[in-house]
Design a protein around this motif. Sequence first.
Motif, PDB file in Angstrom:
ATOM      1  N   UNK A 112       0.845  -1.189   0.000  1.00  0.00           N
ATOM      2  CA  UNK A 112       0.000   0.000   0.000  1.00  0.00           C
ATOM      3  C   UNK A 112       0.881   1.240   0.000  1.00  0.00           C
ATOM      4  N   UNK A 113       0.270   2.288  -0.314  1.00  0.00           N
ATOM      5  CA  UNK A 113       1.037   3.514  -0.466  1.00  0.00           C
ATOM      6  C   UNK A 113       1.523   4.043   0.867  1.00  0.00           C
ATOM      7  N   UNK A 114       0.830   3.665   1.933  1.00  0.00           N
ATOM      8  CA  UNK A 114       1.294   4.129   3.225  1.00  0.00           C
ATOM      9  C   UNK A 114       2.579   3.400   3.571  1.00  0.00           C
ATOM     10  N   UNK A 115       3.386   4.066   4.369  1.00  0.00           N
ATOM     11  CA  UNK A 115       4.634   3.408   4.728  1.00  0.00           C
ATOM     12  C   UNK A 115       4.353   2.355   5.802  1.00  0.00           C
ATOM     13  N   UNK A 116       5.113   1.301   5.755  1.00  0.00           N
ATOM     14  CA  UNK A 116       4.913   0.215   6.708  1.00  0.00           C
ATOM     15  C   UNK A 116       5.462   0.599   8.058  1.00  0.00           C
ATOM     16  N   UNK A 117       4.972   0.077   9.104  1.00  0.00           N
ATOM     17  CA  UNK A 117       3.715  -0.669   9.188  1.00  0.00           C
ATOM     18  C   UNK A 117       2.553   0.289   9.384  1.00  0.00           C
ATOM     19  N   UNK A 118       1.416  -0.098   8.906  1.00  0.00           N
ATOM     20  CA  UNK A 118       0.249   0.766   9.066  1.00  0.00           C
ATOM     21  C   UNK A 118      -0.919  -0.022   9.636  1.00  0.00           C
ATOM     22  N   UNK A 119      -1.905   0.672  10.097  1.00  0.00           N
ATOM     23  CA  UNK A 119      -3.084   0.015  10.663  1.00  0.00           C
ATOM     24  C   UNK A 119      -4.338   0.573  10.006  1.00  0.00           C
ATOM     25  N   UNK A 120      -5.205  -0.322   9.596  1.00  0.00           N
ATOM     26  CA  UNK A 120      -6.504   0.080   9.070  1.00  0.00           C
ATOM     27  C   UNK A 120      -7.600  -0.486   9.969  1.00  0.00           C
ATOM     28  N   UNK A 144       6.354   2.799  24.127  1.00  0.00           N
ATOM     29  CA  UNK A 144       6.451   1.828  23.023  1.00  0.00           C
ATOM     30  C   UNK A 144       6.749   2.509  21.699  1.00  0.00           C
ATOM     31  N   UNK A 145       6.539   3.791  21.642  1.00  0.00           N
ATOM     32  CA  UNK A 145       6.704   4.464  20.359  1.00  0.00           C
ATOM     33  C   UNK A 145       8.166   4.519  19.949  1.00  0.00           C
ATOM     34  N   UNK A 146       9.026   4.427  20.918  1.00  0.00           N
ATOM     35  CA  UNK A 146      10.447   4.503  20.566  1.00  0.00           C
ATOM     36  C   UNK A 146      11.019   3.096  20.378  1.00  0.00           C
ATOM     37  N   UNK A 147      10.216   2.116  20.730  1.00  0.00           N
ATOM     38  CA  UNK A 147      10.765   0.762  20.712  1.00  0.00           C
ATOM     39  C   UNK A 147      11.003   0.230  19.316  1.00  0.00           C
ATOM     40  N   UNK A 148      10.458   0.892  18.321  1.00  0.00           N
ATOM     41  CA  UNK A 148      10.643   0.376  16.981  1.00  0.00           C
ATOM     42  C   UNK A 148      12.114   0.323  16.644  1.00  0.00           C
ATOM     43  N   UNK A 149      12.496  -0.778  16.083  1.00  0.00           N
ATOM     44  CA  UNK A 149      13.881  -0.903  15.677  1.00  0.00           C
ATOM     45  C   UNK A 149      14.158   0.073  14.558  1.00  0.00           C
ATOM     46  N   UNK A 150      15.270   0.693  14.657  1.00  0.00           N
ATOM     47  CA  UNK A 150      15.535   1.764  13.702  1.00  0.00           C
ATOM     48  C   UNK A 150      15.821   1.229  12.304  1.00  0.00           C
ATOM     49  N   UNK A 151      16.608   0.194  12.261  1.00  0.00           N
ATOM     50  CA  UNK A 151      17.089  -0.220  10.952  1.00  0.00           C
ATOM     51  C   UNK A 151      16.280  -1.307  10.288  1.00  0.00           C
ATOM     52  N   UNK A 152      15.112  -1.606  10.771  1.00  0.00           N
ATOM     53  CA  UNK A 152      14.378  -2.751  10.243  1.00  0.00           C
ATOM     54  C   UNK A 152      13.791  -2.432   8.869  1.00  0.00           C
ATOM     55  N   UNK A 153      13.957  -3.350   7.959  1.00  0.00           N
ATOM     56  CA  UNK A 153      13.460  -3.122   6.603  1.00  0.00           C
ATOM     57  C   UNK A 153      12.127  -3.840   6.429  1.00  0.00           C
ATOM     58  N   UNK A 154      11.067  -3.080   6.477  1.00  0.00           N
ATOM     59  CA  UNK A 154       9.737  -3.689   6.343  1.00  0.00           C
ATOM     60  C   UNK A 154       9.464  -4.160   4.925  1.00  0.00           C
TER      61      UNK A 154
END
Lengths: 613, 569
Positions: free
Chosen positions: A1-9, A401-411
């Motif tokens: 989808x056009x939104x950047x990963x990860x997204x929630x609908x 939790x908002x900072x917990x995302x791994x920085x370098x992860x390639x979705x």
Amino acid sequence: MAQSFPYTYYRCPCVDTSTPTSAVAPPNLPSDPSSAPVEQDEEEGHTFDPLSPRANFSLFPLEHLLYCTECHEIRCPRCTMEEIISYYCPNCLFEAGSSSVKEHGNRCIRNCFNCPTCTAPLSVNAMEMERSNGSDTGSSASEQSHQYFLSCPYCNWSSLEIDMDFKSPQNIYHQFTKFYRSQPDLESKPSQVSPTEAMETPTQATTPVQQPPTPTAHPTDQEHYARLTAFLRTQISDTDTNSYNDINFSSPSSITRLMHLYNPSSKKAALQKPALMREAQKQNEGLVVQDLERDQKRIQEIRFRGWDGTISLSQRSQQQHPRNIHFDTDLRPVPTLLICKRSKRCRTCRSVLFRPESKPTSTRFKIKLLALEKIPRLSLRALNAATVPAALITSVPSSSPLITAAQGFDYNALKPLKPTLFLLTLSNPLEDPVKVTLATPGVSKTAAGVESKVTILCPQFEVGANTDVWDEALNPSTRDKEREREAKRRSALLTLSSGSAESMAEAQAGVRQAEAGKIWSSGRNWTSVIVEVVPNPTIDPSAKSRSSKGRGNEDDDVLEIPVFVRMEYEADAHGDGDARLDDSTSSARRRGEKEKLEEAFWCVFGVGRVVGL
Amino acid sequence: MASTPDYFNRKISVGRTRPPPSQLQISGAAASPRTPLFTRSTSSQLYNSPSATYRTDEEFIVLEVGTRFLRAGLAAESSPRCVLNFGPDQQRRVGDYRQWMPGHENKRRKRKRGESWGQNHELWRMDIRDQDTALVEDKLDRALREADQKYLLTDNRPKRITLVVDSLLPRPLLSILLSNCFHAFAAHTITLLPTSIASTVSSGLRSALVVDIGWAETSVTAVYEYKEIAQKRSTRAAKWLGEETATLLAVESAKASGKEKADSTDEPSVEETEEFVTRLCWCQDYATAHTAPDESKEIAEEDFEDISVSVPLPGASQTLSIPFSSLSKPVESTFFPQPLITPSRDPPASADDDELPLPLLLYKTLLSLPVEVRSTLLLRIILTGGGSHVPGLSSRLLSELHALIQNREWDIVRNWGSAAEVMAQKAAQARERKAAAEKNAERDAAAGSTGRSAEAESGGMTMPPTIVELERQLERPGSKSRPVTPGTLRAVESMGPWVGGSIFANLKIKGVVEVDRERFLSQGLASAGKEAGFAGHAGAEKVPLAGTRASLGGKMEGKTVWTLGIWGE
């Protein structure tokens, strides 16, 4: 989808309940078998498939949703009714009256126009050239003959290309409409076949056409329409005399009508011999015989002007009168479409969900019941880049939790056959603690057919209430203390094992494994759990044969996880919405009582793209 | 109040130049005999009744729904406010803004497996067996909402909808369409109008041969006095043209990049093809198409030098350069495949019934009509639909049809075989008889083409001369005034079905098929079939067909009964 990963609908459940067809009573639709199976399909108990083409119409980002506090349901644009509060032009922000909106086809009637080639707003410019011309003849003339034109600041299109200029920089719209009214030749004006004229000589219908239709210029749509309508009107009024024949004599109003009959008028003749309604025979009656020469001219023009001289489909659809235009010289500036401020109502209970202030420049709202304030926000992010323990270093010590995302992860490159852990965080906007149950079908497919195993390690948990932010700081609960202790322990471990990466990993693994049935972390009004995703390239044979053809569609490899969220909470008995409406007795009763409420909906997480083996 | 019969009839009466005087009373008395009201004076009831003001407050919405596009607007306007498509960009999720991303149009999206060319751009297909009707509903709902909220901006006033749809729309789809319109616009009544009739209205004619070159099908409908009397269809339509064009572009693209065969990277997207068709495709005239290639070259050199046109397709890696003459090839192979129109070999090549070339389709439709009607319609050919905008198509179609008529005359049998001699004799006899008959009755101008075709008809023994005489007697005086040039074909321009609907609604004509909101929402389409006895079961014969077929100016029998008219059969 056009939104950047990860997204929630989020899925609005209205598709099952308030679609137009479901409003029509099903038992009386024996000839329409299609509506019945659909309803069965969407019944509870069936899982929601985000890949189905229908899903696109029921999934919304949370920010686009409203929430009806009466029905306790999510409301999407589809299940709300809209009422227009005010019309205004998005370009000049000028509010328009509703009567003028109808008259001018909801276009701005001031100076706002859009470019016919690129849709950018046009600007009004004065012509400089005229002045130098005027200096030869006389200085006074140059002052008067100021001319103005519209030009596009983006693509340099100007109205001079179609020989359109204006006398004054004000009221361009009226000059614009006049410009087209002056063009048609006066001979073939629709007024020539005035209704009164035709009424006086009703036998005209049967007299042969004396003059052959004069070869006039091809009429514009508006002329053609006006002539035809005028002609048909006269025909209908002529033939309407037929209805005198079957008059009901018993009623007084009919008798008054009958009295009218005996007035000396042309209607007498019509009584004896009802005129037939005839068809248009001349061009000023709205008949346009196709000019076959014109087609040949058009072919020649296409040949000489090529691709660039013709207009594109999107340009054509922008035009107000898109019929019969083909070349860029046919393009006209488009008056800007008005937009409006709307209030929204729930379709079921008609209560207002959304009402902005009526002034175009105001951004305030009188009523605004957003789903954001009633529905927990779910978000998903990768726990780490490579392995689980390494992630702990970056992710765990942070409290949010908002900072917990791994920085370098390639979705965009989820590796198949490799378990990837994601952190699903649910934050609660309500003022009551919420019990949440998550469910997922277990196997999610991409459009290309790659199945992925999805496991939510802790599907049942509680989320704290959205209390004042300071509550947490001032009187920390036992849970917070617990968390503090844990964090301390972790940091101690980190310092202890900082010697070698390997030992650190071991130490981490020992302390912090993603455990089934346990939440990962939680805060004042949020809780995170782990979701394990294993993209599995063992795909079903039919999908494989299809995907092997290599016709890669843009969204074929996107992995989306549908999750069913069910939450339970206890709120004040009458809900907080109508608290102020209640009298004292009920409020007293309410004080003690609690109401058990339940909310359930599907949502879809866009995880990332699965790459090939 | 809203359901009393005279309430509705009264509204119809106002707005015309003069209110029909008796309609109100007649229908009122027919429903229930009662004493007239004396609260108001009779004159004020007629001329200043509150319904008159109410009437002007009503909003008339005109919608035309086809396979590809939704046209929406208000009555009494000369063009629709908006034309919305049902393409893939309209099927995206809310919040998916990729179509606005730079470079989006340069990406070629491949169609899904199992989908036919352009299927993603269709709202529905007439074959509803493997169709997700709920998805149709979703698409329609979104498009209607966009039309209302962006272009029509309707308010709370009561609304009437005039809905222009194909007369062969399947009932499940019709049901979906109606319920969605009621849902989106909160209208109290929907009037249904067939596309062909609407096209006829917007051309100013009462009878016409409507050639609607649509997306999936080309339909040729004979409309006589605002009634559909015959219809034939062919799949040679805009979709076919698109596929042919896509093939042409793919081949040219492969040629440009030096490949021998076109592969999937050369294939243009549906959007690109559409763009190409609307911009550059054209149609050869009859003379050019029917001369031998070397001859045509000579002609070409005189005034028609074959220049190449550069085609910068957004998704292609390079700008294509295509000779101008080959830009007419897709039209040629789609609508006028020569071996099918003029078969020279024996046995003759023939097309399937559902893919007749356009000239043959027109010819066969005309052949199936009575002579009188045929002569009328030959002068009233209307071309509408998305595919008809190709320049040169209408003149070519007319000359092809003319050639066919010259060649075959109006003979149903194409090849008499060994019976040819016998038939020739009989034809000669018939001609003699006819000549004798002609001495008595002089020909009038209107029968000019009729006579010619009747002559051909009598050659085929289908038209004894006595019938010709009878027809001459029955001919109405009004028809004499028609300016007719014998033996010619004439194409009349139509402003399209939507405009027809707009005129129809503007003149406040009561349609035959009027669907009432309450009734439809409580009972669905079934309520129409039951009461009118029109659901296609045995009871259908009771109702006179002619009455229900009429789509313009017809009067309703009573408010309590509504029929589906042409859709109910």
